[in-house]
Design a protein around this motif. Structure first.
Motif, PDB file in Angstrom:
ATOM      1  N   ILE A   1       5.227  23.652 -32.941  1.00  0.00           N
ATOM      2  CA  ILE A   1       4.807  24.001 -31.553  1.00  0.00           C
ATOM      3  C   ILE A   1       3.586  23.505 -30.989  1.00  0.00           C
ATOM      4  O   ILE A   1       3.399  23.188 -29.980  1.00  0.00           O
ATOM      5  CB  ILE A   1       5.199  25.635 -31.328  1.00  0.00           C
ATOM      6  N   CYS A   2       2.501  23.528 -31.899  1.00  0.00           N
ATOM      7  CA  CYS A   2       1.219  23.080 -31.726  1.00  0.00           C
ATOM      8  C   CYS A   2       1.169  21.684 -31.254  1.00  0.00           C
ATOM      9  O   CYS A   2       0.694  21.179 -30.338  1.00  0.00           O
ATOM     10  CB  CYS A   2       0.324  23.297 -32.868  1.00  0.00           C
ATOM     11  N   ASP A   3       1.867  20.894 -32.004  1.00  0.00           N
ATOM     12  CA  ASP A   3       2.100  19.414 -31.947  1.00  0.00           C
ATOM     13  C   ASP A   3       2.890  19.194 -30.638  1.00  0.00           C
ATOM     14  O   ASP A   3       2.749  18.240 -29.988  1.00  0.00           O
ATOM     15  CB  ASP A   3       2.693  18.670 -32.997  1.00  0.00           C
ATOM     16  N   ALA A   4       3.774  19.821 -30.072  1.00  0.00           N
ATOM     17  CA  ALA A   4       4.563  19.706 -29.157  1.00  0.00           C
ATOM     18  C   ALA A   4       3.777  20.158 -27.737  1.00  0.00           C
ATOM     19  O   ALA A   4       4.001  19.360 -26.916  1.00  0.00           O
ATOM     20  CB  ALA A   4       5.793  20.335 -29.317  1.00  0.00           C
ATOM     21  N   PHE A   5       3.134  21.105 -27.691  1.00  0.00           N
ATOM     22  CA  PHE A   5       2.656  21.805 -26.595  1.00  0.00           C
ATOM     23  C   PHE A   5       1.193  21.761 -26.545  1.00  0.00           C
ATOM     24  O   PHE A   5       0.478  22.044 -25.501  1.00  0.00           O
ATOM     25  CB  PHE A   5       3.139  23.240 -26.155  1.00  0.00           C
ATOM     26  N   GLY A   6       0.462  21.601 -27.660  1.00  0.00           N
ATOM     27  CA  GLY A   6      -1.063  21.498 -27.780  1.00  0.00           C
ATOM     28  C   GLY A   6      -1.635  22.799 -28.093  1.00  0.00           C
ATOM     29  O   GLY A   6      -0.990  23.968 -27.776  1.00  0.00           O
ATOM     30  N   PRO A   7      -2.754  22.770 -28.760  1.00  0.00           N
ATOM     31  CA  PRO A   7      -2.954  24.133 -29.500  1.00  0.00           C
ATOM     32  C   PRO A   7      -3.605  25.171 -28.343  1.00  0.00           C
ATOM     33  O   PRO A   7      -3.411  26.329 -28.494  1.00  0.00           O
ATOM     34  CB  PRO A   7      -4.428  23.741 -30.073  1.00  0.00           C
ATOM     35  N   ARG A   8      -4.218  24.626 -27.293  1.00  0.00           N
ATOM     36  CA  ARG A   8      -4.831  25.367 -26.314  1.00  0.00           C
ATOM     37  C   ARG A   8      -3.664  26.616 -25.672  1.00  0.00           C
ATOM     38  O   ARG A   8      -3.707  27.555 -25.536  1.00  0.00           O
ATOM     39  CB  ARG A   8      -5.347  24.710 -24.972  1.00  0.00           C
ATOM     40  N   ALA A   9      -2.578  25.448 -25.296  1.00  0.00           N
ATOM     41  CA  ALA A   9      -1.521  26.363 -24.689  1.00  0.00           C
ATOM     42  C   ALA A   9      -0.793  27.625 -25.546  1.00  0.00           C
ATOM     43  O   ALA A   9      -0.451  28.543 -25.189  1.00  0.00           O
ATOM     44  CB  ALA A   9      -0.095  25.508 -24.218  1.00  0.00           C
ATOM     45  N   VAL A  10      -0.653  27.103 -26.934  1.00  0.00           N
ATOM     46  CA  VAL A  10      -0.232  27.968 -27.814  1.00  0.00           C
ATOM     47  C   VAL A  10      -1.058  29.255 -27.867  1.00  0.00           C
ATOM     48  O   VAL A  10      -0.447  30.360 -27.996  1.00  0.00           O
ATOM     49  CB  VAL A  10      -0.116  27.403 -29.179  1.00  0.00           C
ATOM     50  N   LEU A  11      -2.408  28.950 -28.159  1.00  0.00           N
ATOM     51  CA  LEU A  11      -3.220  30.061 -28.500  1.00  0.00           C
ATOM     52  C   LEU A  11      -3.478  30.981 -27.365  1.00  0.00           C
ATOM     53  O   LEU A  11      -3.552  32.277 -27.521  1.00  0.00           O
ATOM     54  CB  LEU A  11      -4.693  29.486 -28.962  1.00  0.00           C
ATOM     55  N   LEU A  12      -3.424  30.685 -25.954  1.00  0.00           N
ATOM     56  CA  LEU A  12      -3.603  31.481 -24.855  1.00  0.00           C
ATOM     57  C   LEU A  12      -2.433  32.252 -24.664  1.00  0.00           C
ATOM     58  O   LEU A  12      -2.380  33.397 -24.421  1.00  0.00           O
ATOM     59  CB  LEU A  12      -3.800  30.335 -23.644  1.00  0.00           C
ATOM     60  N   ARG A  13      -1.208  31.650 -25.067  1.00  0.00           N
ATOM     61  CA  ARG A  13      -0.096  32.450 -25.094  1.00  0.00           C
ATOM     62  C   ARG A  13       0.295  33.409 -25.891  1.00  0.00           C
ATOM     63  O   ARG A  13       0.490  34.793 -25.644  1.00  0.00           O
ATOM     64  CB  ARG A  13       1.143  31.385 -24.807  1.00  0.00           C
ATOM     65  N   THR A  14      -0.045  33.093 -27.265  1.00  0.00           N
ATOM     66  CA  THR A  14       0.411  34.200 -28.203  1.00  0.00           C
ATOM     67  C   THR A  14      -0.960  35.248 -28.235  1.00  0.00           C
ATOM     68  O   THR A  14      -0.510  36.425 -28.457  1.00  0.00           O
ATOM     69  CB  THR A  14      -0.160  33.453 -29.669  1.00  0.00           C
ATOM     70  N   THR A  15      -2.264  34.831 -27.910  1.00  0.00           N
ATOM     71  CA  THR A  15      -3.238  35.971 -27.567  1.00  0.00           C
ATOM     72  C   THR A  15      -2.842  36.832 -26.581  1.00  0.00           C
ATOM     73  O   THR A  15      -3.078  38.282 -26.550  1.00  0.00           O
ATOM     74  CB  THR A  15      -4.447  35.120 -27.375  1.00  0.00           C
ATOM     75  N   SER A  16      -2.443  36.330 -25.301  1.00  0.00           N
ATOM     76  CA  SER A  16      -2.022  37.201 -24.334  1.00  0.00           C
ATOM     77  C   SER A  16      -0.764  38.110 -24.555  1.00  0.00           C
ATOM     78  O   SER A  16      -0.641  39.209 -24.479  1.00  0.00           O
ATOM     79  CB  SER A  16      -1.327  36.277 -23.230  1.00  0.00           C
ATOM     80  N   VAL A  17       0.265  37.547 -25.589  1.00  0.00           N
ATOM     81  CA  VAL A  17       1.523  38.570 -26.097  1.00  0.00           C
ATOM     82  C   VAL A  17       0.886  39.649 -26.960  1.00  0.00           C
ATOM     83  O   VAL A  17       1.223  40.761 -26.747  1.00  0.00           O
ATOM     84  CB  VAL A  17       2.441  37.627 -26.647  1.00  0.00           C
ATOM     85  N   ARG A  18      -0.210  39.328 -27.688  1.00  0.00           N
ATOM     86  CA  ARG A  18      -0.723  40.276 -28.576  1.00  0.00           C
ATOM     87  C   ARG A  18      -1.202  41.554 -27.855  1.00  0.00           C
ATOM     88  O   ARG A  18      -1.279  42.587 -28.166  1.00  0.00           O
ATOM     89  CB  ARG A  18      -2.020  39.526 -29.573  1.00  0.00           C
ATOM     90  N   ILE A  19      -1.978  40.915 -26.870  1.00  0.00           N
ATOM     91  CA  ILE A  19      -2.799  41.953 -26.063  1.00  0.00           C
ATOM     92  C   ILE A  19      -1.681  42.829 -25.339  1.00  0.00           C
ATOM     93  O   ILE A  19      -1.600  43.873 -25.126  1.00  0.00           O
ATOM     94  CB  ILE A  19      -3.524  41.191 -24.701  1.00  0.00           C
ATOM     95  N   ALA A  20      -0.582  42.282 -24.701  1.00  0.00           N
ATOM     96  CA  ALA A  20       0.274  43.168 -24.096  1.00  0.00           C
ATOM     97  C   ALA A  20       1.127  44.143 -25.044  1.00  0.00           C
ATOM     98  O   ALA A  20       1.152  45.097 -24.932  1.00  0.00           O
ATOM     99  CB  ALA A  20       1.529  42.095 -23.409  1.00  0.00           C
ATOM    100  N   VAL A  21       1.532  43.602 -26.430  1.00  0.00           N
ATOM    101  CA  VAL A  21       1.884  44.263 -27.531  1.00  0.00           C
ATOM    102  C   VAL A  21       1.081  45.520 -27.743  1.00  0.00           C
ATOM    103  O   VAL A  21       1.448  46.859 -27.832  1.00  0.00           O
ATOM    104  CB  VAL A  21       2.255  43.574 -28.535  1.00  0.00           C
TER     105      VAL A  21
END
Length: 402
Positions: free
Chosen positions: A72-92
């Motif tokens: 997923i990192c290679d497909a979408f870039g590390p920034r996009a992945v990290l921003l989204r996974t961190t946002s989901v963690r905050i919501a959970v």
């Protein structure tokens, strides 16, 4: 008229790195708070069985998610992945805080641990690709040493803080602290990674079919394969002795439980100081010394720790073991990052993450079985002997052309 973007000035570059590592440090402290709080609360609510469920809920999804995290990192870039996974963690975590303030239960801890593990697994390979994208090649070793310092310092603050919060009966507040740490991490991550471009090439192969890309990369690149094998040997050898094995040896020798804390603190202090020296000296220490020499030191000291009979001698060896670890870890990661293809850096780093986190349950099972049929000391010695494979593989990798 086209304009070319000027390379960032050193002050601006290290400012972004400092911002990124500040966010990571706060997040890692939160991770330690969460792990200690979840395990402690599970023990109070449901005993050993609950602790096992929470631990499995965090570790299994994390290891599985890492397989896809690199792709997923290679497909979408590390920034996009990290921003989204961190946002989901905050919501959970925000939802779990509300629930925990009104009712505490083992199912809540299991669900939150599983989601936390999955998001961390998806994000870990992406974070591992940031330094090579942000820092010049000749400064990569320094940056990785500083990152190691941050990683070693976080448990010193996070573990006792999380234990105190839950011991005081504040699971909800502990989860709120973790949530706040994720918010700080997100606030630091967004501006620090703003200049990192998304991938320019798009693959038509579905992501699920690319889950084996990391294994294929290792199969095709001998240098990467040997570096991975080196790390795997050391990670596997280190897992049992410095986690479940250490309390068992201490109990067998009739020492107080405080001896476990002392030995771990000595190791962490040595690693912290060593990583700091690595950041100051940079590449002035030859790679053969940092990677092969320290690997031999880890194997010898790991074996020596269990063969000596006094606690002061073990503590002295634990400090020296930390010093070797503080040199070996950043050097291994730096060489691996430099050897990996730029367009497959994500899957390469996912294999590094798996060698550490993924092999831990297997190491616990194998060494635990040896300890149950023999003694904890014998299991420790078997683990330490495996560590000698690390510097052997590293020496062979350094002989290959870049």
């Amino acid at each position: 008229m086209t304009t070319t973007q000027a390379p960032p000035r050193p002050a601006a570059l290290w400012g972004r790195v400092g911002l990124l590592l500040t966010g990571q440090g706060v997040s890692l402290i939160g991770d330690q708070v969460f792990f200690i709080a979840a395990v402690w609360a599970a023990a109070q609510l449901g005993g050993t069985a609950a602790v096992t469920w929470v631990t499995l809920a965090e570790s299994v999804p994390r290891a599985l998610a890492m397989i896809f995290g690199g792709v997923i990192c290679d497909a979408f870039g590390p920034r996009a992945v990290l921003l989204r996974t961190t946002s989901v963690r905050i919501a959970v975590l925000a939802v779990s805080v509300v629930v925990a303030l009104s009712a505490q239960s083992v199912p809540l801890l299991v669900v939150v641990a599983a989601l936390e593990g999955a998001m961390l697994g998806l994000g870990s390979p992406s974070f591992g690709t940031l330094m090579p994208r942000m820092v010049p090649k000749d400064r990569l070793s320094t940056a990785n040493s500083v990152r190691t310092m941050v990683a070693r310092f976080a448990p010193i603050l996070g573990s006792p803080f999380g234990a105190w919060l839950v011991a005081a009966g504040h699971l909800g507040i502990a989860l709120a602290v973790v949530c706040a740490g994720c918010v700080v991490s997100l606030v630091c991550l967004a501006p620090a990674t703003k200049a990192i471009d998304a991938p320019r090439t798009i693959s038509n192969v579905p992501l699920w079919r690319r889950s084996g890309d990391g294994v294929k990369l290792l199969r095709a690149d001998r240098r990467l394969r040997l570096l991975f094998l080196s790390g795997l040997c050391l990670d596997f050898a280190f897992a049992w002795p410095m986690n479940p094995g250490l309390p068992e040896v201490v109990i067998e020798r009739g020492w107080a439980v405080s001896a476990v804390g002392l030995l771990i603190a000595c190791w962490a202090a040595g690693a912290l100081v060593s990583a700091g020296l690595g950041a100051l000296l940079g590449d002035r220490v030859p790679m053969s010394v940092r990677l092969v020499g320290s690997g031999i030191g880890i194997a010898v000291l790991l074996l020596g720790m269990v063969l000596v009979s006094s606690l002061p001698a073990m503590a002295a060896m634990a400090v020296a073991l930390g010093v070797c670890s503080g040199q070996n870890g950043p050097a291994a990661v730096t060489l691996y990052q430099q050897a990996a293809p730029a367009d497959r850096l994500g899957v390469a780093m996912s294999m590094v993450s798996l060698s550490g986190i993924g092999c831990a349950p297997l190491a616990y099972a194998v060494s635990g079985a040896i300890a149950s049929f023999t003694t904890p000391v014998v299991a420790w010695i078997c683990s330490a002997l495996l560590a000698f494979g690390g510097p052997v593989a590293a020496a062979r990798a350094l002989r290959l052309p870049e």
